[in-house]
Motif scaffolding. Structure first.
Motif, short mmCIF file in Angstrom:
data_model
loop_
_atom_site.label_atom_id
_atom_site.label_comp_id
_atom_site.label_asym_id
_atom_site.label_seq_id
_atom_site.Cartn_x
_atom_site.Cartn_y
_atom_site.Cartn_z
N UNK A 78 -18.47 20.22 -32.40
CA UNK A 78 -17.88 19.90 -33.67
C UNK A 78 -17.31 21.33 -34.37
N UNK A 79 -18.31 22.52 -34.41
CA UNK A 79 -17.70 23.59 -34.95
C UNK A 79 -18.25 24.96 -34.41
N UNK A 80 -17.51 25.78 -34.40
CA UNK A 80 -17.71 27.21 -33.98
C UNK A 80 -17.02 28.16 -35.09
N UNK A 81 -17.59 29.26 -35.17
CA UNK A 81 -16.88 30.17 -35.93
C UNK A 81 -17.37 31.88 -35.55
N UNK A 82 -16.63 32.82 -35.94
CA UNK A 82 -16.86 34.27 -35.79
C UNK A 82 -16.47 34.90 -36.95
N UNK A 83 -17.49 35.80 -37.37
CA UNK A 83 -17.19 36.47 -38.51
C UNK A 83 -17.00 38.18 -38.36
N UNK A 84 -15.86 38.99 -38.87
CA UNK A 84 -15.85 40.16 -38.50
C UNK A 84 -15.58 40.88 -39.64
N UNK A 85 -16.03 42.10 -39.66
CA UNK A 85 -15.89 43.24 -40.81
C UNK A 85 -15.17 44.44 -40.42
N UNK A 86 -14.46 45.26 -41.58
CA UNK A 86 -13.94 46.12 -41.37
C UNK A 86 -13.62 47.02 -42.62
N UNK A 87 -13.67 48.15 -42.80
CA UNK A 87 -13.65 49.11 -43.99
C UNK A 87 -12.41 50.08 -43.75
N UNK A 88 -11.43 49.86 -44.76
CA UNK A 88 -10.34 50.59 -44.94
C UNK A 88 -10.88 51.77 -45.75
N UNK A 134 -14.71 43.08 -24.65
CA UNK A 134 -15.41 41.70 -24.98
C UNK A 134 -14.38 40.72 -26.11
N UNK A 135 -14.23 39.58 -25.61
CA UNK A 135 -13.37 38.47 -26.51
C UNK A 135 -14.65 37.35 -27.15
N UNK A 136 -14.47 36.99 -28.09
CA UNK A 136 -15.21 35.91 -28.67
C UNK A 136 -14.76 34.66 -28.86
N UNK A 137 -15.26 33.67 -27.94
CA UNK A 137 -14.67 32.29 -27.96
C UNK A 137 -15.57 31.26 -28.73
N UNK A 138 -14.77 30.71 -29.66
CA UNK A 138 -15.46 29.71 -30.52
C UNK A 138 -14.75 28.40 -30.15
N UNK A 139 -15.39 27.35 -30.03
CA UNK A 139 -15.21 25.95 -29.81
C UNK A 139 -15.49 24.86 -30.64
N UNK A 140 -14.67 24.10 -31.25
CA UNK A 140 -15.03 22.93 -31.82
C UNK A 140 -13.93 21.85 -32.02
N UNK A 141 -14.19 20.54 -31.95
CA UNK A 141 -13.29 19.60 -32.50
C UNK A 141 -12.08 19.58 -31.31
N UNK A 142 -12.30 19.73 -30.12
CA UNK A 142 -11.15 19.99 -29.15
C UNK A 142 -10.19 21.18 -29.13
#
Length: 292
Positions: free
Chosen positions: A102-112, A2-10
């Motif tokens: 106008x605005x899109x976002x994605x937040x991801x997490x990882x633990x070292x 899966x890929x996460x597409x985000x769009x905003x402002x062109x």
């Protein structure tokens, strides 16, 4: 995958859960970074995040607070530890707002997790935002362990301004370049005056081969202009006083890698601009890719 597409402002960005990497970035249909197949290998760290160190740890070994540490060698022809641990590992998507206008976002997490050579415990999160201001990426690290930890970070986008890198005009407002030996380990910090690496006045790259770290910046940004337009990456110099630029000469790879960094190559040994995270400390770094 899966890929996460985000769009905003062109702008359109596609984020991979592999390394929370920027796989695609377009503005009004124009590619701004070198992409790669969804399920294919990531070529030359394209779009990845580099942590808990960017660039190289020379000889894959360092001393920190009286202890000697030996890292896995992942640059075997040179014997170095390259670009940290998180560039090709699975990250978890914690929040997604795809948007369309106008605005899109994605937040991801990882633990070292503590590991041989890096017995420290860090929680990482990255947020990619797109809007009319471009793509803004924010990386936050928190020391969730019980011991102080050495840390550095940066991104690895290959910026595109057309098919022919030699035709790109490079605007790099850096007064100093870090020269290296044959193993790409730091040798000396030199003034760019009189070297092939002086791009304080924008000029065409031509046949100049670059794979160097720069500092002494008068602005936290690098610009490339080519036949298809301009692309810029910018950042806060107080947080990221270094930038690596690589033309990829001889690699057969598209674009120019521009990598703002919190510290120079081999900071785990030199201590130069090294971030030391005490238990409970956090560190945030942010950069923006946009057209101009």
């Amino acid at each position: 995958m899966a890929q996460y597409e985000i769009l905003g402002g062109g702008y359109q960005a596609e984020i991979s859960p592999r390394g929370a990497a920027l796989r695609v970035l377009r503005h009004d249909g124009r590619d701004l970074v070198t992409s790669w197949p969804e399920d294919g290998p990531i070529p030359y760290y394209s779009g990845t995040l580099l942590a808990p160190w960017p660039n190289r740890v020379a000889g894959a070994a360092y001393d920190f607070e009286g202890e000697h540490h030996e890292l896995p060698v992942n640059e075997p022809d040179r014997g170095n530890a390259l670009h940290g641990f998180v560039a090709d590992v699975p990250w978890t998507v914690a929040e997604l707002f795809a948007a369309e206008d106008d605005h899109g976002f994605v937040r991801l997490t990882h633990t070292i997790e503590p590991t041989p050579g890096y017995p420290f415990h860090l929680g990482l999160q990255v947020r990619h935002d797109v809007s009319a201001s471009g793509l803004v990426t924010t990386v936050t690290a928190e020391n969730v362990g019980t011991n102080a930890a050495p840390y550095g970070c940066g991104p690895h986008p290959w910026l595109l301004a057309g098919p022919d890198v030699e035709a790109y005009e490079l605007d790099l407002p850096a007064g100093q370049v870090l020269t290296t030996d044959e193993l790409l380990r730091p040798r000396a910090l030199e003034d760019v005056s009189g070297t092939p690496y002086d791009f304080r006045q924008p000029r065409a790259l031509g046949a100049t081969a670059i794979d160097h770290a720069f500092t002494g910046l008068t602005a936290g940004r690098v610009r490339l202009r080519g036949p298809e337009g301009g692309v810029e990456i910018s950042w806060d110099l107080a947080v990221m006083p270094w930038v690596q630029v690589c033309t990829g000469t001889g690699l057969g790879h598209r674009g120019v890698a521009v990598e703002p960094m919190t510290c120079p190559p081999d900071a785990f040994n030199s201590g130069t601009d090294l971030v030391v995270l005490k238990p409970g400390d956090t560190h945030e770094a942010r950069w923006t890719i946009t057209t101009f």
